[in-house]
Design a protein around this motif. Sequence first.
Motif, PDB file in Angstrom:
ATOM      1  N   GLN A   1       0.834  -1.193   0.000  1.00 48.06           N
ATOM      2  CA  GLN A   1       0.000   0.000   0.000  1.00 48.06           C
ATOM      3  C   GLN A   1       0.868   1.242   0.000  1.00 48.06           C
ATOM      4  O   GLN A   1       1.951   1.245   0.584  1.00 48.06           O
ATOM      5  CB  GLN A   1      -0.871   0.067   1.265  1.00 48.06           C
ATOM      6  CG  GLN A   1      -1.828  -1.075   1.465  1.00 48.06           C
ATOM      7  CD  GLN A   1      -2.476  -0.955   2.836  1.00 48.06           C
ATOM      8  OE1 GLN A   1      -2.216  -1.756   3.722  1.00 48.06           O
ATOM      9  NE2 GLN A   1      -3.328   0.038   3.011  1.00 48.06           N
ATOM     10  N   PRO A   2       0.411   2.328  -0.603  1.00 50.40           N
ATOM     11  CA  PRO A   2       1.060   3.621  -0.354  1.00 50.40           C
ATOM     12  C   PRO A   2       0.856   4.010   1.112  1.00 50.40           C
ATOM     13  O   PRO A   2      -0.158   3.669   1.725  1.00 50.40           O
ATOM     14  CB  PRO A   2       0.318   4.576  -1.293  1.00 50.40           C
ATOM     15  CG  PRO A   2      -0.336   3.699  -2.315  1.00 50.40           C
ATOM     16  CD  PRO A   2      -0.661   2.415  -1.606  1.00 50.40           C
ATOM     17  N   PHE A   3       1.827   4.703   1.668  1.00 48.93           N
ATOM     18  CA  PHE A   3       1.719   5.075   3.081  1.00 48.93           C
ATOM     19  C   PHE A   3       2.473   6.373   3.324  1.00 48.93           C
ATOM     20  O   PHE A   3       3.338   6.785   2.533  1.00 48.93           O
ATOM     21  CB  PHE A   3       2.271   3.962   3.981  1.00 48.93           C
ATOM     22  CG  PHE A   3       3.728   3.639   3.755  1.00 48.93           C
ATOM     23  CD1 PHE A   3       4.728   4.303   4.441  1.00 48.93           C
ATOM     24  CD2 PHE A   3       4.090   2.667   2.830  1.00 48.93           C
ATOM     25  CE1 PHE A   3       6.069   4.016   4.218  1.00 48.93           C
ATOM     26  CE2 PHE A   3       5.430   2.362   2.601  1.00 48.93           C
ATOM     27  CZ  PHE A   3       6.417   3.038   3.294  1.00 48.93           C
TER      28      PHE A   3
ATOM     29  N   THR B   1       7.112  13.997  12.810  1.00 48.63           N
ATOM     30  CA  THR B   1       7.519  14.622  11.554  1.00 48.63           C
ATOM     31  C   THR B   1       7.568  13.576  10.448  1.00 48.63           C
ATOM     32  O   THR B   1       7.857  12.410  10.685  1.00 48.63           O
ATOM     33  CB  THR B   1       8.899  15.292  11.695  1.00 48.63           C
ATOM     34  OG1 THR B   1       9.852  14.309  12.130  1.00 48.63           O
ATOM     35  CG2 THR B   1       8.849  16.431  12.696  1.00 48.63           C
ATOM     36  N   ARG B   2       7.280  14.006   9.260  1.00 46.54           N
ATOM     37  CA  ARG B   2       7.214  13.116   8.095  1.00 46.54           C
ATOM     38  C   ARG B   2       8.623  12.630   7.731  1.00 46.54           C
ATOM     39  O   ARG B   2       9.611  13.353   7.884  1.00 46.54           O
ATOM     40  CB  ARG B   2       6.590  13.884   6.930  1.00 46.54           C
ATOM     41  CG  ARG B   2       6.449  13.093   5.637  1.00 46.54           C
ATOM     42  CD  ARG B   2       5.214  12.236   5.622  1.00 46.54           C
ATOM     43  NE  ARG B   2       5.117  11.520   4.361  1.00 46.54           N
ATOM     44  CZ  ARG B   2       4.567  12.009   3.247  1.00 46.54           C
ATOM     45  NH1 ARG B   2       4.053  13.240   3.263  1.00 46.54           N
ATOM     46  NH2 ARG B   2       4.512  11.292   2.146  1.00 46.54           N
ATOM     47  N   ARG B   3       8.695  11.399   7.214  1.00 50.34           N
ATOM     48  CA  ARG B   3       9.955  10.862   6.729  1.00 50.34           C
ATOM     49  C   ARG B   3       9.717  10.093   5.444  1.00 50.34           C
ATOM     50  O   ARG B   3       8.631   9.535   5.226  1.00 50.34           O
ATOM     51  CB  ARG B   3      10.633   9.970   7.778  1.00 50.34           C
ATOM     52  CG  ARG B   3       9.749   8.908   8.368  1.00 50.34           C
ATOM     53  CD  ARG B   3      10.454   8.161   9.478  1.00 50.34           C
ATOM     54  NE  ARG B   3      11.276   7.067   8.964  1.00 50.34           N
ATOM     55  CZ  ARG B   3      12.253   6.485   9.650  1.00 50.34           C
ATOM     56  NH1 ARG B   3      12.570   6.939  10.842  1.00 50.34           N
ATOM     57  NH2 ARG B   3      12.923   5.478   9.147  1.00 50.34           N
ATOM     58  N   TRP B   4      10.737  10.082   4.589  1.00 50.39           N
ATOM     59  CA  TRP B   4      10.648   9.434   3.284  1.00 50.39           C
ATOM     60  C   TRP B   4      11.795   8.446   3.138  1.00 50.39           C
ATOM     61  O   TRP B   4      12.933   8.729   3.493  1.00 50.39           O
ATOM     62  CB  TRP B   4      10.741  10.468   2.154  1.00 50.39           C
ATOM     63  CG  TRP B   4       9.583  11.394   2.075  1.00 50.39           C
ATOM     64  CD1 TRP B   4       8.457  11.275   1.316  1.00 50.39           C
ATOM     65  CD2 TRP B   4       9.425  12.624   2.795  1.00 50.39           C
ATOM     66  NE1 TRP B   4       7.617  12.331   1.504  1.00 50.39           N
ATOM     67  CE2 TRP B   4       8.179  13.187   2.413  1.00 50.39           C
ATOM     68  CE3 TRP B   4      10.206  13.308   3.723  1.00 50.39           C
ATOM     69  CZ2 TRP B   4       7.717  14.384   2.928  1.00 50.39           C
ATOM     70  CZ3 TRP B   4       9.743  14.512   4.244  1.00 50.39           C
ATOM     71  CH2 TRP B   4       8.504  15.035   3.842  1.00 50.39           C
TER      72      TRP B   4
ATOM     73  N   SER C   1       6.462   5.352   0.112  1.00 48.41           N
ATOM     74  CA  SER C   1       6.286   6.356   1.156  1.00 48.41           C
ATOM     75  C   SER C   1       6.107   7.758   0.580  1.00 48.41           C
ATOM     76  O   SER C   1       5.858   8.703   1.325  1.00 48.41           O
ATOM     77  CB  SER C   1       7.492   6.347   2.104  1.00 48.41           C
ATOM     78  OG  SER C   1       8.661   6.807   1.442  1.00 48.41           O
ATOM     79  N   GLY C   2       6.250   7.917  -0.740  1.00 47.80           N
ATOM     80  CA  GLY C   2       6.156   9.225  -1.371  1.00 47.80           C
ATOM     81  C   GLY C   2       4.728   9.621  -1.701  1.00 47.80           C
ATOM     82  O   GLY C   2       3.798   8.806  -1.708  1.00 47.80           O
TER      83      GLY C   2
ATOM     84  N   LEU D   1       7.878  13.303  -3.531  1.00 45.73           N
ATOM     85  CA  LEU D   1       7.046  12.525  -4.446  1.00 45.73           C
ATOM     86  C   LEU D   1       7.447  11.047  -4.488  1.00 45.73           C
ATOM     87  O   LEU D   1       6.583  10.166  -4.458  1.00 45.73           O
ATOM     88  CB  LEU D   1       7.148  13.108  -5.860  1.00 45.73           C
ATOM     89  CG  LEU D   1       6.457  14.438  -6.117  1.00 45.73           C
ATOM     90  CD1 LEU D   1       6.792  14.952  -7.515  1.00 45.73           C
ATOM     91  CD2 LEU D   1       4.953  14.315  -5.966  1.00 45.73           C
ATOM     92  N   PHE D   2       8.759  10.765  -4.565  1.00 44.39           N
ATOM     93  CA  PHE D   2       9.225   9.417  -4.880  1.00 44.39           C
ATOM     94  C   PHE D   2      10.050   8.750  -3.782  1.00 44.39           C
ATOM     95  O   PHE D   2      10.503   7.630  -3.962  1.00 44.39           O
ATOM     96  CB  PHE D   2      10.073   9.449  -6.159  1.00 44.39           C
ATOM     97  CG  PHE D   2       9.346   9.981  -7.361  1.00 44.39           C
ATOM     98  CD1 PHE D   2       8.060   9.566  -7.653  1.00 44.39           C
ATOM     99  CD2 PHE D   2       9.943  10.898  -8.204  1.00 44.39           C
ATOM    100  CE1 PHE D   2       7.383  10.060  -8.765  1.00 44.39           C
ATOM    101  CE2 PHE D   2       9.288  11.401  -9.325  1.00 44.39           C
ATOM    102  CZ  PHE D   2       7.999  10.975  -9.598  1.00 44.39           C
ATOM    103  N   GLY D   3      10.252   9.413  -2.649  1.00 38.60           N
ATOM    104  CA  GLY D   3      11.085   8.822  -1.605  1.00 38.60           C
ATOM    105  C   GLY D   3      12.552   9.151  -1.802  1.00 38.60           C
ATOM    106  O   GLY D   3      12.922  10.034  -2.588  1.00 38.60           O
ATOM    107  N   ALA D   4      13.422   8.444  -1.093  1.00 35.74           N
ATOM    108  CA  ALA D   4      14.860   8.722  -1.135  1.00 35.74           C
ATOM    109  C   ALA D   4      15.392   8.558  -2.558  1.00 35.74           C
ATOM    110  O   ALA D   4      15.109   7.555  -3.220  1.00 35.74           O
ATOM    111  CB  ALA D   4      15.598   7.797  -0.180  1.00 35.74           C
TER     112      ALA D   4
END
Length: 938
Positions: A218-220, A229-232, A237-238, A605-608
């Motif tokens: 799933q997207p998350f 705080t948000r993390r990628w 995760s994006g 948008l796309f993560g690391a």
Amino acid sequence: MQHVHAKHPRFWTSSRPTNHQDVGDLHTEEDEEPPADPYHSVPGSDTEVDNGVQPAFIGPGNNSFRNYHPGLTGQPCNANGDFLPNGTRPEPRQPKPPDDWSPYSSCLEFELADFIYTRSQISAANLNTLLELWAASLAGWPGGKPMFGSYKEMYRTIDNTRVGDVKWQSFTVKYTGDVVANPVPWMHDEYDVWFRDPHEVVRNMLANPEFANDVDLQPFHEYNTTDSTRRWQDFMSGDWAWRQADIIAQDQDCFGSTFVPIILGSDKTTMSVATGQNDYYPLYLSIGNIHNNIRRAHHNGVVLIAFLAMPKTTREYASKDEFHRFRHQLFHSSLSHILKTLKPGMAKPEVTPFRDGHYRRVIYGLGPYIADYEEQALLTCIVRNWCPRCLAYRNNLDNDDALHRCRDHAEMLITEFALDALWNEYGIVGELVPFTNDFIWADIYKLITPDILHQIIKGAFKDHLVEWVEKYLRLTHGDSRANEILDDIDRQIAAVVPFPGLRHFPQGRHFKQWTGDDSKALMKVYLPAIEGHVPPEIVRTFRAFLEFCYLMRRNVLTEKDLDDPDEALARFYRYREVFKTMGIITTFSLPRQHSMKHYKQLIQLFGAPNGLCSSITESKHVKAVKKPYRRTNKYHALGQMLLINQRLDKLAASRVDFESRGMLRGTCLSTVLNRLANSWLGDEDQPLASASIDESQGDCEDISGPRVEAHVSLARTRQWNRATAIVALADELHIPNLPDLVRAFLIGQLYPEDTRDPTEIPYLKYPRYEGRISIYNSAISMFYAPSDPSGIGGMRREYIHAAPTWRQNGPCYDCAFVITDPELQGMHGMDITRMLCFFSFKSEGICYPCAVMQWFDRVGDEPDEATGMWMVWPSFTRDHQRNLAIIHVDTIFRAAHLIPIYGQDFVPPEIAPCHSYDAFNGFYVNKFVDHHAFEIAY
């Protein structure tokens, strides 16, 4: 500088194508994010969704939690697509017997085929010789029989593998546009495109048990547990995956499905041989559900699916616009045709088996495309020197107010404006149609990924900044003096001490053919080499640029981490003005440097970025293109390369299948020995040890295994020609007080609560050791470094040397980070030491693995302002003796790399790398040697 007597570290742990299909001529033609609902159910069901995780889930390491998308939930279903109640076990499938090695007859036969074809890669003629020798060795044994009679038999067995089998196909493309009165040759030529069905490739990836713990269904959105705080990190995760799921979930038939983004990547590669230049255009595929570490490690997470056509013509027509447009549209039309089997699954969910034994309803979508700038311009159908993501004018790319490109806007412009206006005012090539226009929900402008390797490292660093430094030197000093300075820079680079994973430049940077690995290696050692030869503003420019690059390579980025690159980028833009002020460059409107502005948004948008970097496809070239090419006879090599790749994939799929069924445990020899022992001793639970190779041939390597922050152990092989007692070791190392250092070490081990200096303890109370010792030339450091090349679990291994001679290049006494205060972070809790000897001894039944080392003192309490690196020098006592100590290897974190502070004096040419630590007085702690070291020292 205050000298210290001793430091007391605390204990710390831590050639033939198959299935040819001639398809004939090919004819082609940011929303606001809604709030997530943490509780959701499958339509028509009274049960809460159960996909193995809850909507709010404690993430890896229990330091984060996740909110999962409420629509596309990855709910298990049966083979008919009906959702299952919570806790339902997977439907039983026809099990294979535990001794079913088909198409191989035994474990030995499979291991032999895998070793010969995948690892040793010997030729067919040499393989026949090997099998004949084997047959001869077994001729005197009753019933003795080799596994394969010839290379043809082994190849035939591999070809009979059905697991992971996706056949190669082809189609032919030709020009179908308007033909001029005197048609040119390329208009009549036909071009073959070879490919494998991407739909079948993706289904194999989803069912691959090797990815069991590294797939997101799933997207998350992920948050830190401490401050929310948000993390990628990984792709799902994006925000892009979440927003795509929002769009797809509007169709009630898609609710509860699993979203599978298709990630593509392509990059031309060249093999230059004596017979000429051979160019290939491979296309790779991955899926966004697998984690970044899988994609970087290439454990079947990145798959070769096609070789695209590369039309060529004579010099007379090569520069014509018509030919360029044909080549570009051929690229897009080929992609559209290759991916067409995925189209039905983009509009309507299809039932697919997964690696956990469940079925799920799957909906596909075109995801990001991994490419360098030239490929991005081709993908987005824009004019070179324009940005593929925004509408900033090509002569003013630093414009922060430029709007982002999108498909709807581009199509409107194409409808309203003439082709020359599109070209000049918007940078759009209006005659071309992107392949994404043939697929639902796909917008090529939103699928362009960050490219650290080609855009930043090879582009902005090597092609821009390094070249600007040379221009500065020539403009300031003239050619003659500039050449002398450049030679000194080369000598400084050549004098750098070797380090695990660091490419050595014996002649500096003075060579013509550059690769991505060359550029990455130069980044690690270039900054200290130019200091003293260029103004401080240029040094600060490089520091800001390098820090931006290394911050972008972090495996996990938080909201705070995204602020640090912004600050580094602002410094880079500020300090690089020195090049314009000095007249070295007139404009900074450079697409590759401009792309750095978009990185923050692309991470969101796309993560690391390290999971979508073109270094993934470039390194894949070695396995999928370059090595298979070398195994061919170079005549019509492509067909042989296709077959080689197919066999390699079948062997890899067979290994995963056998391992998932518990059939590959230990080695073939250990299996046979255990079987014999069981028959002799009647004990099936008593395994016998088998012979194995302990030491790695390289200085570093990625490894699999459980995740630990760091662990250091001595090498398994002791040195038999070294000292065997403390007194003898003292003479060998020229350390007369070594017995006193051993006593001080034992006091620290036996009485850790005693805070007195060892010199204050009465001599008679000193513990003594006069027994035997074992000397080792190296220690092995294993640590968690997911931002660097590492195993699936993010683990990496390197060797720390302390040897009087190493590889016939003189002595090798490496430096290391030693934990002195685990309560403090980074360099504030560590010190730098130089390892002089590794040894072990046993006292009162306890084995002590130790290191004799010399301390380094830090210069100041903060890193150097210009370079951003800590400065150290060797530590001495008040009586000007080396500040030595013996430490337990558990206090060692990992190897450290030091680069001399060269200053303005030229380096003598006789300085060898092995003498660098002895020839200079001050050093930089090189935080740029790899990304793990950067995180330690940043």
